[in-house]
Every structure is written in structure tokens, then in C-alpha cells.
Motif scaffolding. Structure first.
Motif, PDB file in Angstrom:
ATOM      1  N   UNK A 233       0.672  -1.083  -0.117  1.00 61.12           N
ATOM      2  CA  UNK A 233       0.390   0.374   0.249  1.00 61.12           C
ATOM      3  C   UNK A 233       0.945   1.013  -0.114  1.00 61.12           C
ATOM      4  N   UNK A 234       2.000   1.308   0.613  1.00 60.73           N
ATOM      5  CA  UNK A 234       2.949   2.280   0.805  1.00 60.73           C
ATOM      6  C   UNK A 234       3.665   2.712  -0.737  1.00 60.73           C
ATOM      7  N   UNK A 235       4.377   1.315  -0.787  1.00 64.69           N
ATOM      8  CA  UNK A 235       4.713   1.071  -2.380  1.00 64.69           C
ATOM      9  C   UNK A 235       4.578   2.334  -3.426  1.00 64.69           C
ATOM     10  N   UNK A 236       3.298   2.508  -3.678  1.00 60.04           N
ATOM     11  CA  UNK A 236       2.828   2.710  -5.002  1.00 60.04           C
ATOM     12  C   UNK A 236       3.505   4.301  -4.853  1.00 60.04           C
ATOM     13  N   UNK A 250      -0.987  10.656  -0.264  1.00 51.46           N
ATOM     14  CA  UNK A 250      -1.471  10.654   0.746  1.00 51.46           C
ATOM     15  C   UNK A 250      -2.461   9.682   0.882  1.00 51.46           C
ATOM     16  N   UNK A 251      -2.890   9.107  -0.098  1.00 47.26           N
ATOM     17  CA  UNK A 251      -4.306   8.608  -0.117  1.00 47.26           C
ATOM     18  C   UNK A 251      -3.437   7.141   0.407  1.00 47.26           C
ATOM     19  N   UNK A 252      -2.585   6.643  -0.612  1.00 52.08           N
ATOM     20  CA  UNK A 252      -1.437   5.463   0.147  1.00 52.08           C
ATOM     21  C   UNK A 252      -1.382   5.629   1.110  1.00 52.08           C
ATOM     22  N   UNK A 253      -0.449   6.858   1.199  1.00 55.79           N
ATOM     23  CA  UNK A 253       0.440   6.557   3.295  1.00 55.79           C
ATOM     24  C   UNK A 253      -0.453   6.028   4.054  1.00 55.79           C
ATOM     25  N   UNK A 254      -2.014   7.121   4.159  1.00 56.25           N
ATOM     26  CA  UNK A 254      -2.668   6.964   4.698  1.00 56.25           C
ATOM     27  C   UNK A 254      -3.295   4.833   4.872  1.00 56.25           C
ATOM     28  N   UNK A 255      -3.581   4.523   3.258  1.00 59.63           N
ATOM     29  CA  UNK A 255      -4.144   3.149   3.595  1.00 59.63           C
ATOM     30  C   UNK A 255      -2.494   2.516   4.296  1.00 59.63           C
ATOM     31  N   UNK A 256      -1.579   2.861   4.261  1.00 59.60           N
ATOM     32  CA  UNK A 256      -0.403   1.573   4.867  1.00 59.60           C
ATOM     33  C   UNK A 256       0.037   2.138   6.038  1.00 59.60           C
ATOM     34  N   UNK A 257      -0.203   3.223   6.820  1.00 57.62           N
ATOM     35  CA  UNK A 257      -0.425   3.333   7.872  1.00 57.62           C
ATOM     36  C   UNK A 257      -1.263   2.811   8.545  1.00 57.62           C
ATOM     37  N   UNK A 258      -2.231   2.140   8.250  1.00 55.30           N
ATOM     38  CA  UNK A 258      -3.655   2.072   8.788  1.00 55.30           C
ATOM     39  C   UNK A 258      -3.354   0.994   8.233  1.00 55.30           C
ATOM     40  N   UNK A 259      -2.954  -0.388   7.602  1.00 54.72           N
ATOM     41  CA  UNK A 259      -2.382  -1.509   7.719  1.00 54.72           C
ATOM     42  C   UNK A 259      -1.627  -2.204   8.615  1.00 54.72           C
ATOM     43  N   UNK A 260      -0.482  -1.002   8.779  1.00 53.29           N
ATOM     44  CA  UNK A 260       0.333  -0.969  10.213  1.00 53.29           C
ATOM     45  C   UNK A 260      -0.643  -1.363  11.313  1.00 53.29           C
ATOM     46  N   UNK A 284       4.710  14.426   3.996  1.00 54.51           N
ATOM     47  CA  UNK A 284       5.142  15.137   3.324  1.00 54.51           C
ATOM     48  C   UNK A 284       4.274  15.264   1.945  1.00 54.51           C
ATOM     49  N   UNK A 285       3.171  14.775   1.792  1.00 55.84           N
ATOM     50  CA  UNK A 285       2.010  14.761   1.304  1.00 55.84           C
ATOM     51  C   UNK A 285       1.590  15.963   1.585  1.00 55.84           C
ATOM     52  N   UNK A 286       0.939  15.816   3.154  1.00 51.92           N
ATOM     53  CA  UNK A 286      -0.507  16.719   3.634  1.00 51.92           C
ATOM     54  C   UNK A 286       0.867  18.028   3.924  1.00 51.92           C
ATOM     55  N   UNK A 287       2.025  17.642   3.811  1.00 51.08           N
ATOM     56  CA  UNK A 287       2.750  19.536   3.742  1.00 51.08           C
ATOM     57  C   UNK A 287       3.115  20.286   2.737  1.00 51.08           C
ATOM     58  N   UNK A 288       2.727  19.169   1.496  1.00 47.70           N
ATOM     59  CA  UNK A 288       2.766  19.207  -0.253  1.00 47.70           C
ATOM     60  C   UNK A 288       1.239  19.910  -0.709  1.00 47.70           C
ATOM     61  N   UNK A 289       0.544  19.367  -0.152  1.00 46.68           N
ATOM     62  CA  UNK A 289      -1.273  20.166  -0.079  1.00 46.68           C
ATOM     63  C   UNK A 289      -1.527  21.043   1.044  1.00 46.68           C
ATOM     64  N   UNK A 290      -0.466  22.073   1.559  1.00 48.70           N
ATOM     65  CA  UNK A 290      -0.831  22.745   3.048  1.00 48.70           C
ATOM     66  C   UNK A 290      -1.742  22.601   3.907  1.00 48.70           C
ATOM     67  N   UNK A 291      -1.489  21.303   4.493  1.00 44.74           N
ATOM     68  CA  UNK A 291      -2.067  20.502   5.391  1.00 44.74           C
ATOM     69  C   UNK A 291      -1.795  20.849   6.592  1.00 44.74           C
ATOM     70  N   UNK A 292      -1.159  21.875   7.162  1.00 48.73           N
ATOM     71  CA  UNK A 292      -0.198  21.926   8.461  1.00 48.73           C
ATOM     72  C   UNK A 292      -0.993  21.480   9.357  1.00 48.73           C
ATOM     73  N   UNK A 293      -1.708  21.246   9.160  1.00 49.23           N
ATOM     74  CA  UNK A 293      -2.436  20.986  11.269  1.00 49.23           C
ATOM     75  C   UNK A 293      -1.912  19.396  10.636  1.00 49.23           C
ATOM     76  N   UNK A 294      -2.716  19.228   9.888  1.00 43.95           N
ATOM     77  CA  UNK A 294      -2.714  17.530   9.687  1.00 43.95           C
ATOM     78  C   UNK A 294      -1.172  16.973   9.830  1.00 43.95           C
ATOM     79  N   UNK A 295      -0.307  17.624   9.221  1.00 40.85           N
ATOM     80  CA  UNK A 295       1.480  17.117   9.534  1.00 40.85           C
ATOM     81  C   UNK A 295       1.633  17.443  11.025  1.00 40.85           C
TER      82      UNK A 295
END
Length: 543
Positions: A233-236, A250-260, A284-295
Motif C-alpha cells: 500500500x505504501x509502494x505506489x 496521501x491516500x496510499x500512505x494513509x492506507x499503509x499506515x492504517x494497515x500497519x 510530506x504529502x500533507x505539507x505539499x497540500x498545505x495541510x499543515x494541521x494534519x502534518x
């Protein structure tokens, strides 16, 4: 629809295709093992292809309990101690796994009843023979190439040969080897689009901004084929980050961290079993999206995990996540600066990043002496005079981060190269902030050339502030708008879609009177920031 809880088997073309309760893909890997042992063996091999080494080891050990003389189960366990792209080759444990089968090579080969199984055992014997690790890995890969020719229709020999080719790229990204590996597993994928190894190794082969478009199909398919492997789930996101597709990162790493986290809960594991690697990329993905609170939420959680764990792995991720947060938000007064990390647990590369970013923060706060102290510490980590010959090469191996984060790569050419770049950057920033702007720009040009001579880096940049981006910002502030635009354009070739580089490029084009180009960049930037949190959106209004 999910698979049933029982492993089912379908005979096909003289081999066996297996699927199991977990969705891990399908492979054709017939052996002489009993049906029960073979089921565990196939599960282990599917997990091995997705670098789920610990779970793969458990499956192979289950096969050994069912059939103590099943040679391929010991081959599999030994293979779980070779992490080909993580620069981790545990010879002691690999040999111990083989010794359970027999006391020497002859005894172990005698347990393999077919010629093909003997060849698999011969291959792993080479991998754990006496000698230096890289020599063993090269010899193993060479032998796998022979076996791939001997068994041209066998997808497993092909797949393991392909990944072995990548593991022999010792001095940096060898494009010939990477494309050769890709050509091999492209053929495997064409014949079995559910093969997790083919999809996984295609992503690694194409993992740079130039080749990433070729990996899009594999990136999209891998998560669908093996959704129960956290690494799958992370590799893509390796491909998506190389193309600047932040919603998918963001979507892939949300899924990967949840699976872990689900695996951790299921097995009652400690905090170090969390998906820190995926959480780093997610931040890093959140920061590129400007989602600083989530980061920031992820950073705070990482700090809690580190306080509970105190491991090297947790320390590494806390350091790089703090660095990323400060660099991307430019909030130099933030409390993240005061986070305490045991520096003795940081590998050299992470320690260099930490010193660079803290030095930059001190500089922005007007604390020149504190910055100078950190710059001197950074320079002492890799004295320039000792490494003059390294600047003609591309740097060390760059493939995928190991969860062990040992100090093994401390003297790797890529590590030394990155430290030199960050040292020059910090010196340039000190000169710029003290009014020596032209001198600073010239030094940044040298740092940019040095970084440009390195291999493309995957994922969040280990050189936390890309040199061409920093050069562009200096040129922009000194009124050299056309030169600044060129620097930002180069930065975006090396790290497509980076928000800070896009912001700089838009400003440079605008100031240079290139309104049409500025408009195009603005659209790309707005796409990045479409999901930005309220604070970031408010700041954009005054841009």
C-alpha cells in the motif's frame, strides 16, 4: 469480495495458483512440499515479494513444522534475512536458518528432491557463503541470471533475478541494471498481472522522476493486487511522489499506515511496529497540500511514539519529520524546534538533516552563533579534504528505506555527498543573512551543481531543502528573476510538483513579465493546495 478463510488451490498448467485469506496476490511456485506445507510456503513467498519479511518468516516456519524436511521452507526463511534494497544482509541469521535443514551444503542439497529445488538451495547457499556481503550479493545475482536462462518460463526465477539486479547497484542508481530488471518483470507481469513481485519490482525499477510515468500502471495495480500487505500500500507512492501527485501520495500512505496499525493490534506488537515510514511520507504529502494541521498532528504523534519507544527507528523518523515540517511551513519559531532527540541514536544522514534544519531555524531567529556552532558540527561530520574524489560519482545506493535505520550507510558516498551539500547550504544561508548576498549565491550555485551530480532521490528529500529551490529563492530576492526561474525549473525536474518550488517559480515568472507562464504554474499550485487547511488558505489570499 474477500477470499474465504481457507486457502484454496486450483490446478492450472501443471502448477498451482494460490490465494489465501489475506489478499497478497497470486504466484505459480510449485514445489515437492505437501499440500499443507505448500500452502504456508506460498503465503510466505507472497509476503516475501512484498518485503513483509517478519510475516513471511512466520509462514515459512509454519511450513517447516508441517514438513520438517521441506527444503524450500528453509530456503524461504533464509531469504527473509536478505533485504535486497534496504542494504541489510543478516548473514548470521541466514546461515542459522539454513543450518536447521542440514549441517552443510551437501546435507542441505540432499534434502531437495528435484533439480529445480536444488538450484534454489544452491542460490541461497551463495548468498550466505563466507565472504564480504557485496561479493556474496553479486555472486548470488550472477547465479540467479544463470538460473533465469536455465528456466526461461519460470516467473519466480525471473522475479528474484530482477530484484537481485537492483541489489547490486552498489555505487548508485545504475540505469542499465534498473531497466534490465524492469524488462524482466514486465514480462512476468504480462503473463501474470496478479504477481506481487513483478508489480513491486517494476515500481522500484521506475522510481525516479524520469522513468516514473512508466511505473504508473504498476503503482495503481499493486495496491489492488496485495491490499493486505502494508508495504504494497505504501509502494505506489514512490511513483506518485516522483510525479507530484499528492492526493495519491496521501491516500496510499494513509492506507499503509492504517494497515500497519491493524497488524500491530492483531499481533499485539509494540509501538515500533507502527508504519513510521509511511507516516513520514504521509506528512510530506500533507505539507505539499498545505495541510499543515494534519502534518503537525503526525509530528506530535511521532514525538509521543518516540518517547514511548526511544528506538533508533523512532528517533530517525522524529528527526526527519521535524525537519520536513519546519522546512515546508517556514515556521521557524515553532515549538517543534525544542523537541529533544537522542542524537546518539541517529544515523549520520539524519543527524546532518537535524543539524542543518536547526541551524537554519536559529539563523532565521537571528541566533548567528548557534547557527555557526551547528554548521561547524555539520562540516566535521564529513571533512571535504577527505572526500575530494567522490564528486565525480552519483552517490550511494538509493532504493527504499530500511526500517532498521542502522549506521551501516554512515560512510556511504551518497551520505557523505548529502552532508557536504547541506554544509554548503548552511554556509550560504549564513552569508546571505549577514548581507554577503552575491557570495552566498555563488556558493549556492556550487551546492546546486553538487546536488545535481547526485542520483535522483526518491520520497521526501533527504537534503531537506533542495539546493536549486534554495538558489532560486536567493536569486528571486536579489532581483535576478530569469535566473531564479531557471533554478526553480531545475528543482521541479528533480522533485516534480514541490509546492515551495512552484511558489517560487510563479513569483519568478510574474516578476520577469512572463504572465502566461505564471498563470500555468498558479493553476498547478492551486491544484496542490486545493485541500489546504484554513490557515494555509488564509495565507494564500495575501500571496
Amino acid at each position: 469480495m474477500r477470499k474465504s478463510a481457507n486457502i484454496w488451490i486450483i490446478c492450472l498448467l501443471g502448477g498451482f495458483y494460490y490465494a489465501q485469506a489475506q489478499d497478497l496476490g497470486k504466484i505459480d511456485f510449485p514445489t515437492s512440499g505437501s499440500e499443507a506445507a505448500q500452502a504456508h510456503f506460498i503465503e510466505g513467498s507472497l509476503l516475501l515479494h512484498s518485503f513483509e519479511f517478519e510475516d513471511a518468516r512466520e509462514a515459512y516456519q509454519k511450513a517447516q513444522k508441517v514438513a520438517p524436511g521441506f527444503a524450500m521452507a528453509y530456503w524461504g526463511e533464509a531469504m527473509t534475512h536478505f533485504h535486497p534494497l534496504w542494504d541489510h544482509h543478516d548473514q548470521e541469521k541466514g546461515k542459522a536458518a539454513l543450518n536447521k535443514l542440514g549441517e552443510n551444503t551437501e546435507a542441505r542439497l540432499a534434502k531437495a528432491p528435484t533439480e529445480k529445488e536444488k538450484d534454489w538451495v544452491k542460490a541461497v547457499e551463495i548468498l550466505y557463503a563466507e565472504g564480504e556481503s557485496n561479493t556474496q550479493i553479486q555472486a548470488y545475482s550472477d547465479f540467479m541470471g544463470i538460473l533465469n536462462s536455465k528456466y526461461p518460463d519460470d516467473h519466480e526465477f525471473a522475479s528474484f533475478y530482477a530484484i537481485s539486479l537492483l541489489s547490486t547497484s552498489f555505487q548508485g542508481r545504475d540505469s542499465y541494471k534498473y531497466m534490465r530488471a524492469a524488462s524482466i518483470v514486465e514480462e512476468v507481469y504480462a503473463n501474470n498481472p496478479l504477481h506481487p513481485g513483478a508489480l513491486h519490482y517494476l515500481i522500484h525499477s521506475y522510481d525516479d522522476p524520469i522513468h516514473a510515468p512508466l511505473g504508473m500502471r504498476a503503482a495503481i495495480r499493486y495496491a489492488e493486487v496485495a491490499p493486505d500487505a502494508a508495504h504494497a500500500l505504501h509502494m505506489p507512492s514512490h511513483i506518485f511522489i516522483a510525479m507530484g501527485i499528492w492526493d495519491r501520495v496521501v491516500g496510499m500512505n494513509e492506507q499503509s499506515s492504517s494497515a500497519a496499525d491493524r497488524r500491530r493490534a492483531r499481533k499485539n506488537l509494540g509501538v515500533d511496529s507502527r508504519g513510521f515510514h509511511s507516516l513520514h511520507w504521509l506528512q510530506y504529502g500533507y505539507l505539499q497540500q498545505g495541510r499543515q494541521e494534519k502534518a503537525l498532528e503526525l509530528l506530535n504523534n511521532m514525538q509521543k511514539d518516540y518517547q514511548e519507544s526511544r528506538s533508533r527507528r523512532a528517533a530517525y523518523h522524529l528527526a526527519v519529520m521535524r525537519a520536513g515540517y519546519l522546512i515546508e511551513t517556514q515556521d521557524w519559531e515553532h515549538a517543534a524546534n525544542t523537541i529533544q532527540i537522542d542524537k546518539s541514536k541517529l544515523p549520520k544522514k539524519a543527524l546532518a538533516v537535524d543539524r542543518f534544519v536547526r541551524g537554519l531555524a536559529y539563523m532565521k531567529q537571528g541566533k548567528l552563533l548557534s547557527t555557526q556552532k551547528l554548521q561547524e558540527q555539520l562540516e566535521a561530520m564529513a571533512p571535504m579534504a577527505q572526500h575530494q574524489d567522490m564528486f565525480d560519482v552519483g552517490g550511494g545506493k538509493t532504493t527504499c528505506c530500511s526500517p532498521n535505520y542502522s549506521t551501516k550507510d554512515d560512510d556511504d558516498p551518497g551520505t557523505i555527498h548529502a552532508i557536504h551539500v547541506m554544509n554548503m547550504q548552511l554556509q550560504a544561508i549564513m552569508r546571505y543573512e549577514s548581507g554577503r548576498k552575491e557570495e552566498a549565491v555563488e556558493l549556492m550555485k556550487k551546492a546546486s551543481d553538487m546536488e545535481g551530480n547526485m542520483d535522483f532521490m526518491f520520497g521526501p528529500p533527504i537534503i531537506a531543502k533542495p539546493s536549486f529551490e534554495l538558489l532560486g529563492e536567493m536569486l528571486l530576492e536579489t532581483g535576478k528573476f530569469t535566473a531564479a526561474a531557471a533554478a526553480f525549473e531545475t528543482a521541479l525536474k528533480r522533485a516534480p510538483g514541490r509546492t515551495q518550488s512552484l511558489k517560487g517559480l510563479e513569483k519568478a515568472y510574474t516578476q520577469a513579465g512572463e504572465a502566461e507562464k505564471a498563470s500555468v504554474v498558479q493553476q498547478l499550485l492551486e491544484k496542490n493546495l486545493a485541500q489546504a487547511d484554513a490557515a494555509t488558505q488564509e495565507s494564500l489570499k495575501g500571496r
